[in-house]
Design a protein around this motif. Structure first.
Motif, short mmCIF file in Angstrom:
data_model
loop_
_atom_site.label_atom_id
_atom_site.label_comp_id
_atom_site.label_asym_id
_atom_site.label_seq_id
_atom_site.Cartn_x
_atom_site.Cartn_y
_atom_site.Cartn_z
N LEU A 169 -6.36 1.98 0.85
CA LEU A 169 -4.99 1.48 0.99
C LEU A 169 -4.97 0.19 1.80
N PRO A 170 -4.04 -0.71 1.49
CA PRO A 170 -3.93 -1.94 2.28
C PRO A 170 -3.02 -1.75 3.49
N VAL A 171 -3.41 -2.35 4.60
CA VAL A 171 -2.59 -2.38 5.81
C VAL A 171 -2.44 -3.84 6.21
N TYR A 172 -1.21 -4.23 6.57
CA TYR A 172 -0.90 -5.64 6.79
C TYR A 172 -0.63 -5.94 8.26
N PHE A 173 -1.07 -7.15 8.67
CA PHE A 173 -0.82 -7.65 10.03
C PHE A 173 -0.41 -9.12 9.95
#
Length: 758
Positions: A114-118
């Motif tokens: 899964l992608p996690v964004y910052f």
């Protein structure tokens, strides 16, 4: 083609023969056999399809096989000779790379990455809010099976590993900055590479906030994916999510996962296009919050500036939550601006910060503490403003421990002895221990129980003698104080009393003295200077006591290095006296106190945390309770705590403090412990001196009872019989029924022998 195969075979033979130096020429036939075994059974190839790489891998495996024996012996040597986590009396941290050899219990699930964004920034458009130009980190799930006890059920614990995507900052590489691209990739993957220590201090580092959001974001995406793919999924997203909280319950374990609240709101509002009010209703019905500490330095308060940089959309959502929250408060208290300031999610004093505990309370349907006294404190004091408005939101859920590990596994002798008397079902229903009250005066049971304890003490003494080179008197009282090193847990008070005992023996060496082996263990947070200095004092006192010929075997002091679960499993069953001496009103609950009680140790402690309920269950007369109660501490705070008054009033305390100040325990560095003394006299929030006289007095009662082993063991039986409440089974059942809204179900899951697919 035939010539090529023959050439490859020839190279293989030459290479294998060349390994004669590794294993001896006489073992070359064995190497050949092992080579073929790995080719067939490890690589699942034969010579018709094997490539040169397959030959290389088979060769590498057989070489590794012959290195393993030496490898293990070398590591064992290093282990045996390695200097301990304590060096010259000081705690020294070493990295625990626990995954360096892999983990056979986990299964990677890269198909669910899964992608996690910052970072990035927020764009408000007519089509909704968009979080753009964000940096992506991939979350790879790893599943660990969690088997139930004798019920064929295996649940899943899912953990996450951070990986940079293949194109991560590829533009650096494109312009020739290859090193920067690699460094940026490492920074991304550091998110799951370093575990912050679980202690009682909040450290506001960007990496920590990244970790908290990374786990929250990955877990929530995963939960929603599974919810949508379940049989309860539906095409109408808005109505579908109305049932979300019926199927999903999320318990916020302290404030570390508090970002789950704005993250779920972001998903529902920005992605699922649900209106704010409906999304907020879903969110509040989904979350519940467990508070674990009331120490102000432990409560998370994140700088707004850091949020704005790292999680810009979440900052907007938190501001919106706060505005609506404050508007609601104004309807109750329209003129009370001070109350609004106290209850705000945003703290305005100095640098703006987000109060994560307030976010958890506002965004949850239930808030609980982890012991009766703790829950009362958070309701009546720490979060009183919130409980005034929603008193029904606040509950108590006293902690528990699993009897499978903390009795059946670590103390099989005691577990078997109990089963002989009341049957084995108690291990799944710890309340059945009450049946042991019938055996309090049973002479045979008293002897058997004392025998089990003595056997455990002999085993521990053997281990300690090997590790520390100290001859342990197994007839002495094993007096144990193990937990995180922190001023509020007052290991310092224990140390001061050790010096009192030392002085008494030195003055009257021929007087009858109840022999003790005092063990203090635990870890200090890496940056906690005072805790580390307290460890140094303890080890310095131990050095003096253990090498004084006048003291002999009457008193020994051991600081248990690298205290951990595997060591606890040996220490706890052997303990006679359990020290639980935190300042009243500071310990949320404690679970070590429960483990000691279950394993037949008596407790010397304050009326703090779960000690209060232990006293309710066993009777206060069957514990060694001393010191101020919560109300006494509050009154002393109002009056003003003056440490010097106690120093002048208590002669033995004065003597001890003067010895430390003179350098008696640090002759080469007389000023070494100056900062401890300065703290004790001028800014001791936890009032060691105020409870010291009471502590000395109750220790005399401990000594008196220990000299009567039959009466001591009778009280031990009463404590074991009264410890059933403190099972994790009871605690989890209460969470399920009172907070998550589910009843325990005993599923009929077929055993493997009953399965058609076995």
């Amino acid at each position: 083609m035939a010539k090529q195969v023959l050439a490859s075979e020839r190279k293989k033979q030459i290479t294998i023969r060349g390994l004669g130096g590794l294993v001896g020429l006489e073992n070359v036939p064995g190497l050949k056999l092992g080579f073929n075994r790995h080719l067939h059974f490890t690589l699942v190839k034969d010579r018709n399809v094997a490539t040169m790489r397959d030959y290389y891998l088979a060769l590498a495996h057989i070489v590794r096989d012959h290195l393993v024996g030496r490898w293990i012996r070398t590591q064992q040597y290093y282990y045996d000779k390695d200097p301990k986590k304590i060096k010259d009396g000081w705690q020294v941290e070493e990295a625990d790379d626990w995954l360096r050899h892999g983990n056979p219990w986990e299964k990677a699930r890269p198909e669910y990455v899964l992608p996690v964004y910052f970072y990035g920034h927020v764009l408000h458009t007519k089509d909704g809010v968009k979080w753009i130009d964000a940096e992506v980190v991939l979350a790879i799930p790893y599943d660990t099976p969690v088997p139930g006890y004798l019920n064929n059920t295996v649940n899943t614990m899912r953990l996450w590993s951070a990986k940079a995507p293949n194109d991560f900052h590829l533009h650096h590489f494109n312009v020739g900055d290859y090193i920067q691209a690699v460094l940026d990739r490492n920074l991304a993957e550091n998110i799951s590479r370093v575990l912050y220590p679980n202690d009682n201090f909040f450290e506001g580092k960007e990496l920590r906030l990244k970790q908290e959001y990374f786990v929250v974001a990955a877990s929530l995406q995963d939960i929603i994916r599974r919810f949508k793919s379940s049989k309860f999924s539906c095409k109408d997203t808005r109505n579908c999510f109305d049932s979300f909280s019926d199927k999903v319950a999320i318990q916020l374990n302290d404030t570390h996962p508090a970002l789950a609240i704005p993250e779920l709101m972001r998903i529902l509002v920005d992605i699922e296009k649900i209106d704010w009010d409906q999304a907020w209703t879903i969110t509040k019905k989904t979350f519940a919050y467990t508070n674990h500490t009331i120490l102000p330095e432990a409560l998370e308060r994140w700088p707004v500036g850091l949020f704005e940089k790292l999680l810009p959309r979440h900052l907007e959502i938190i501001y919106e939550i706060n505005q609506r929250h404050l508007n609601a408060i104004r309807t109750f208290y329209p003129e009370d601006n001070q109350r609004l300031r106290r209850m705000s999610l945003i703290e305005e004093d100095g640098e703006k910060k987000i109060n994560m505990a307030h976010l958890c309370i506002v965004g949850s349907h239930t808030v609980n503490g982890v012991a009766k006294i703790h829950s009362k404190i958070i309701k009546d004091q720490v979060f009183k403003d919130f409980s005034d408005i929603e008193p029904a939101k606040f509950q108590n859920k006293t902690n528990g421990i699993t009897p499978r590990r903390w009795l059946l596994l670590c103390n099989p002798g005691l577990a078997a002895l109990i089963a002989e008397k009341i049957g084995g079902d108690y291990i799944k229903d710890l309340s059945q221990l009450q049946k042991l009250h019938a055996y309090v005066n049973n002479d045979q049971f008293i002897r058997d129980l004392a025998s089990v304890k003595q056997g455990n003490k002999v085993k521990l003494a053997s281990l300690l003698e090997k590790d520390y080179g100290i001859q342990i008197n197994v007839s002495s009282m094993f007096d144990v104080h193990v937990k995180r090193i922190h001023e509020y847990k007052r290991q310092l008070m224990n140390c001061l009393y050790v010096i009192v005992m030392y002085n008494r023996i030195k003055k009257e060496p021929n007087k009858n003295f109840v022999q003790r082996t005092v063990m203090i263990g635990g870890k200090a947070a890496p940056g906690y200077y005072m805790a580390k200095l307290i460890i140094k004092l303890i080890t310095s006192v131990a050095q003096k006591v253990n090498n004084d010929p006048i003291i002999g075997n009457k008193l020994k002091v051991i600081f248990l290095e690298n205290y951990r679960v595997s060591l606890a499993e040996k220490v706890i069953p052997a303990t006679d006296l359990s020290q639980q001496i935190s300042t009243a009103g500071t310990e949320a609950s404690g679970t070590g106190n429960m483990k000691f009680m279950l394993n037949g140790a008596l407790t010397i402690g304050t009326m703090d945390g779960a000690n209060v309920e232990m006293a309710e269950e066993a009777g206060e007369k069957n514990m060694f309770i001393f010191g101020m109660r919560v109300q006494d501490v509050k009154e002393l705070d109002k009056k003003g705590y003056n440490a010097s008054q106690y120093y002048e009033k208590i002669p033995e305390l004065k003597e001890v403090i003067d010895q430390i100040a003179s350098g008696y325990f640090s002759p080469n560095q007389p000023e070494l412990f100056r900062d401890i003394l300065n703290m004790l006299f001028h800014h001791d929030r936890f009032k060691v001196f105020a409870d010291f006289e009471s502590y000395i007095s109750i220790q005399e009662k401990v000594n008196q009872l220990y000299q009567n082993p039959i009466e001591w063991t009778k009280i031990v039986i009463k404590n074991i019989a009264s410890s059933g409440k403190f099972s994790s089974d009871r605690a989890i059942t209460e969470y399920a029924r009172d907070i998550w809204g589910v009843e325990p179900k005993f599923l009929k899951i077929p055993a493997p022998t009953e399965s058609k697919d076995t």
